[in-house]
Design a protein around this motif. Structure first.
Motif, PDB file in Angstrom:
ATOM      1  N   MET A 194      -9.587   4.881   0.581  1.00  0.00           N
ATOM      2  CA  MET A 194      -8.449   4.085   0.116  1.00  0.00           C
ATOM      3  C   MET A 194      -7.177   4.497   0.853  1.00  0.00           C
ATOM      4  O   MET A 194      -6.388   3.644   1.254  1.00  0.00           O
ATOM      5  CB  MET A 194      -8.269   4.222  -1.404  1.00  0.00           C
ATOM      6  CG  MET A 194      -9.420   3.625  -2.212  1.00  0.00           C
ATOM      7  SD  MET A 194      -9.664   1.870  -1.894  1.00  0.00           S
ATOM      8  CE  MET A 194      -8.245   1.211  -2.718  1.00  0.00           C
ATOM      9  N   GLY A 195      -6.999   5.792   1.046  1.00  0.00           N
ATOM     10  CA  GLY A 195      -5.833   6.280   1.775  1.00  0.00           C
ATOM     11  C   GLY A 195      -5.857   5.823   3.218  1.00  0.00           C
ATOM     12  O   GLY A 195      -4.824   5.441   3.785  1.00  0.00           O
ATOM     13  N   MET A 253      -7.358   3.124   4.355  1.00  0.00           N
ATOM     14  CA  MET A 253      -7.089   1.686   4.364  1.00  0.00           C
ATOM     15  C   MET A 253      -5.588   1.413   4.231  1.00  0.00           C
ATOM     16  O   MET A 253      -5.043   0.544   4.908  1.00  0.00           O
ATOM     17  CB  MET A 253      -7.855   0.979   3.236  1.00  0.00           C
ATOM     18  CG  MET A 253      -9.359   0.959   3.441  1.00  0.00           C
ATOM     19  SD  MET A 253      -9.841   0.034   4.891  1.00  0.00           S
ATOM     20  CE  MET A 253      -9.479  -1.613   4.356  1.00  0.00           C
ATOM     21  N   LYS A 254      -4.928   2.175   3.367  1.00  0.00           N
ATOM     22  CA  LYS A 254      -3.492   2.003   3.177  1.00  0.00           C
ATOM     23  C   LYS A 254      -2.741   2.354   4.457  1.00  0.00           C
ATOM     24  O   LYS A 254      -1.826   1.649   4.867  1.00  0.00           O
ATOM     25  CB  LYS A 254      -3.001   2.866   2.021  1.00  0.00           C
ATOM     26  CG  LYS A 254      -1.563   2.619   1.658  1.00  0.00           C
ATOM     27  CD  LYS A 254      -1.161   3.361   0.416  1.00  0.00           C
ATOM     28  CE  LYS A 254       0.283   3.052   0.081  1.00  0.00           C
ATOM     29  NZ  LYS A 254       0.688   3.644  -1.177  1.00  0.00           N
ATOM     30  N   GLN A 255      -3.175   3.438   5.108  1.00  0.00           N
ATOM     31  CA  GLN A 255      -2.561   3.833   6.376  1.00  0.00           C
ATOM     32  C   GLN A 255      -2.747   2.756   7.428  1.00  0.00           C
ATOM     33  O   GLN A 255      -1.832   2.445   8.187  1.00  0.00           O
ATOM     34  CB  GLN A 255      -3.196   5.130   6.904  1.00  0.00           C
ATOM     35  CG  GLN A 255      -2.407   6.371   6.628  1.00  0.00           C
ATOM     36  CD  GLN A 255      -3.027   7.553   7.354  1.00  0.00           C
ATOM     37  OE1 GLN A 255      -4.246   7.708   7.435  1.00  0.00           O
ATOM     38  NE2 GLN A 255      -2.186   8.397   7.884  1.00  0.00           N
ATOM     39  N   ALA A 256      -3.936   2.183   7.480  1.00  0.00           N
ATOM     40  CA  ALA A 256      -4.231   1.137   8.459  1.00  0.00           C
ATOM     41  C   ALA A 256      -3.349  -0.087   8.212  1.00  0.00           C
ATOM     42  O   ALA A 256      -2.845  -0.688   9.163  1.00  0.00           O
ATOM     43  CB  ALA A 256      -5.710   0.754   8.393  1.00  0.00           C
ATOM     44  N   GLN A 257      -3.144  -0.455   6.958  1.00  0.00           N
ATOM     45  CA  GLN A 257      -2.288  -1.595   6.639  1.00  0.00           C
ATOM     46  C   GLN A 257      -0.841  -1.319   7.031  1.00  0.00           C
ATOM     47  O   GLN A 257      -0.156  -2.192   7.558  1.00  0.00           O
ATOM     48  CB  GLN A 257      -2.376  -1.927   5.145  1.00  0.00           C
ATOM     49  CG  GLN A 257      -3.671  -2.589   4.755  1.00  0.00           C
ATOM     50  CD  GLN A 257      -3.770  -2.809   3.247  1.00  0.00           C
ATOM     51  OE1 GLN A 257      -3.127  -2.122   2.461  1.00  0.00           O
ATOM     52  NE2 GLN A 257      -4.609  -3.762   2.862  1.00  0.00           N
ATOM     53  N   GLN A 258      -0.379  -0.088   6.776  1.00  0.00           N
ATOM     54  CA  GLN A 258       0.987   0.266   7.143  1.00  0.00           C
ATOM     55  C   GLN A 258       1.162   0.223   8.657  1.00  0.00           C
ATOM     56  O   GLN A 258       2.163  -0.281   9.163  1.00  0.00           O
ATOM     57  CB  GLN A 258       1.338   1.650   6.602  1.00  0.00           C
ATOM     58  CG  GLN A 258       1.502   1.693   5.104  1.00  0.00           C
ATOM     59  CD  GLN A 258       1.655   3.108   4.570  1.00  0.00           C
ATOM     60  OE1 GLN A 258       1.357   4.089   5.257  1.00  0.00           O
ATOM     61  NE2 GLN A 258       2.112   3.223   3.336  1.00  0.00           N
TER      62      GLN A 258
END
Length: 106
Positions: free
Chosen positions: A5-6, A8-13
């Protein structure tokens, strides 16, 4: 699962930052020159040519080939500068990420 999840969040940012940088690169202008500044080319960091300036001294009929060569050289210089700007902006985004050397993201 938290790591995923972390990640994925980094990738979106990072994706959002990359989109922002791509938009910014359309507004950044660089200038390339040749012939000691007798020919200059202005282009965006993405490579769109915006202006060409030619010293009037080069506007002689027998200087046509020299002028053509200088325009090509000035375009090349501007393109090299724009690539450096793109690399600098992308380095800001990817700082700290384990990206293999030489990998291009755009």
């Amino acid at each position: 699962m938290r790591d995923m999840m972390g990640l994925m969040k980094q990738a979106q940012q990072m994706q959002q930052k990359m989109a922002d940088v791509q938009a910014e690169l359309d507004t950044i202008e660089v200038e390339g020159a040749a012939g000691g500044g007798m020919v200059s080319v202005t282009m965006t960091a993405k490579g769109a040519v915006k202006a060409v300036k030619i010293d009037p001294a080069l506007m002689l009929a027998d200087e046509r080939e020299i002028l053509e060569d200088l325009i090509v050289a000035a375009c090349s210089d501007a393109r090299n500068r724009s690539e450096r700007v793109m690399q600098e902006r992308m380095a800001e985004i990817t700082k700290g990420l384990p990206i293999p050397p030489g990998m291009k993201l755009f």
